[in-house]
Design a protein around this motif. Sequence first.
Motif, short mmCIF file in Angstrom:
data_model
loop_
_atom_site.label_atom_id
_atom_site.label_comp_id
_atom_site.label_asym_id
_atom_site.label_seq_id
_atom_site.Cartn_x
_atom_site.Cartn_y
_atom_site.Cartn_z
N PRO A 110 -32.44 -31.45 -51.61
CA PRO A 110 -31.04 -31.55 -52.02
C PRO A 110 -30.11 -31.84 -50.85
N ASP A 111 -29.06 -32.59 -51.14
CA ASP A 111 -28.04 -32.88 -50.15
C ASP A 111 -26.92 -31.84 -50.21
N SER A 112 -26.88 -31.08 -51.32
CA SER A 112 -25.88 -30.02 -51.49
C SER A 112 -26.62 -28.70 -51.63
N ASP A 113 -26.09 -27.79 -52.46
CA ASP A 113 -26.76 -26.51 -52.63
C ASP A 113 -27.98 -26.59 -53.54
N SER A 114 -28.10 -27.69 -54.33
CA SER A 114 -29.24 -27.83 -55.24
C SER A 114 -29.36 -29.27 -55.71
N THR A 124 -23.22 -34.56 -59.60
CA THR A 124 -22.22 -35.35 -58.88
C THR A 124 -22.44 -36.84 -59.10
N THR A 130 -26.94 -29.94 -58.60
CA THR A 130 -25.59 -30.29 -58.16
C THR A 130 -25.52 -31.75 -57.71
N ASP A 131 -26.54 -32.18 -56.96
CA ASP A 131 -26.59 -33.58 -56.52
C ASP A 131 -26.54 -34.54 -57.70
#
Length: 301
Positions: A143-147, A154, A150-151
Motif C-alpha cells: 500500500p501507498d497509504s495506510d492500506s 482513492t 484506501t489506495d
Amino acid sequence: MACPAIDMRRVMLVCCLLILVGFSGTGNVSARPAEDSGSGPLFGGQWSWVNNSSYQNSDLNSLPAIAEDYTATWCTNCVKVESALQELDDEGILQKYHFHRNNDHEDPFGSDNTEDHFKQRYNTGAPPIVVMNGTIKKIGSIPDSDSLKTDYHTMANQTLGISGNSTFTWTPQGNNSGMISWAIETDLSRYEGYEMSVNAWVVEESAEFREGSNGKEIYPNIVREIINLGSEKFGSSNIDIPVAFDGNDLQIHLMYHFAQMENSVDEPVDDSSEVKERALPNVSALASLIVVIFAAMIRKS
C-alpha cells in the motif's frame, strides 16, 4: 598462536556485518503509488445473467468505478489485493473484474483474448496489477497509504466526469447465444484523439480450482471473453457465449473502451514489483543466518 585466530574471527565478523548492512537496504521496498495507465477511459458495467432477459437505462454518473485486476491462482500477493477489492465491491464503491494470466500451467482461467486486452491497454507485467476506470493503475501489493483498500478507494474516486446515459438490453437465444443491444448518449468531444469501442464481457461469477497454490480455491468474477461489438454509439449484435469452467453462472456485461488513435510503441514490461516482493523473505532469512553466525563468534571469542 591464539592471536591470529582471534584476528581471523574479527575479520570474518566484520565481513558478516558488511554483508548484513548491504542487504538491509534491499529489504525496504518502497510502495508503488498509483500511476497513469497510458490508456484511455473504460467504463460501463451494466450486466445480466446470460439465461435472463434484461433492459437497463442508467445515468453514466451512477455507474460504479470499474476495477480490472490482473491475477493468477499461484499469486499469494494477489490474495490481499483481491480482498481489498472485494470489500469495496461489497460497499458499492466499485465493480471488480479478474483477468488471469494466460499460458500458465498453474492457472486454467486465462485466455489469449483476455491476455491481449490487458497487454495492449496496460503493458502487462507480473501480477498483481489493478487498473481503475482504464486510466489509473497500481502495480504490486504494497500500500501507498495506510492500506490497499484506501489506495483503491482513492483511485475509484477519481471519476471520469462523463455525463449522459447508457441503455443495455440482453435477450438470450438458447443456452449458448443471445442478442445484446446498446445505446450511449454522451458528449465525446473531450476524448478527441481517442476511438471508442463497445464491448461485451462474458464473466463467470465464480469457479473452483483447488490446485491453486495461493489457497483461494474459489475464484470470483473471472473475465472469460471480451467480444468487440464495434464503434457505433448504438446497435445490436448476436453473440455466442463460451462454456463456463464449472456451474451455470455466466454473465454478460456492457463496457465502453477508449483507446488512442495513434499507434504507440510498447513500453518495456516492468516485473520489478513482483520480483522485489518475492525477494523479501530470502533477504530476511539471510539476515537471520548472519545474526546466528555473529552470536556464535561472540561466544567463542
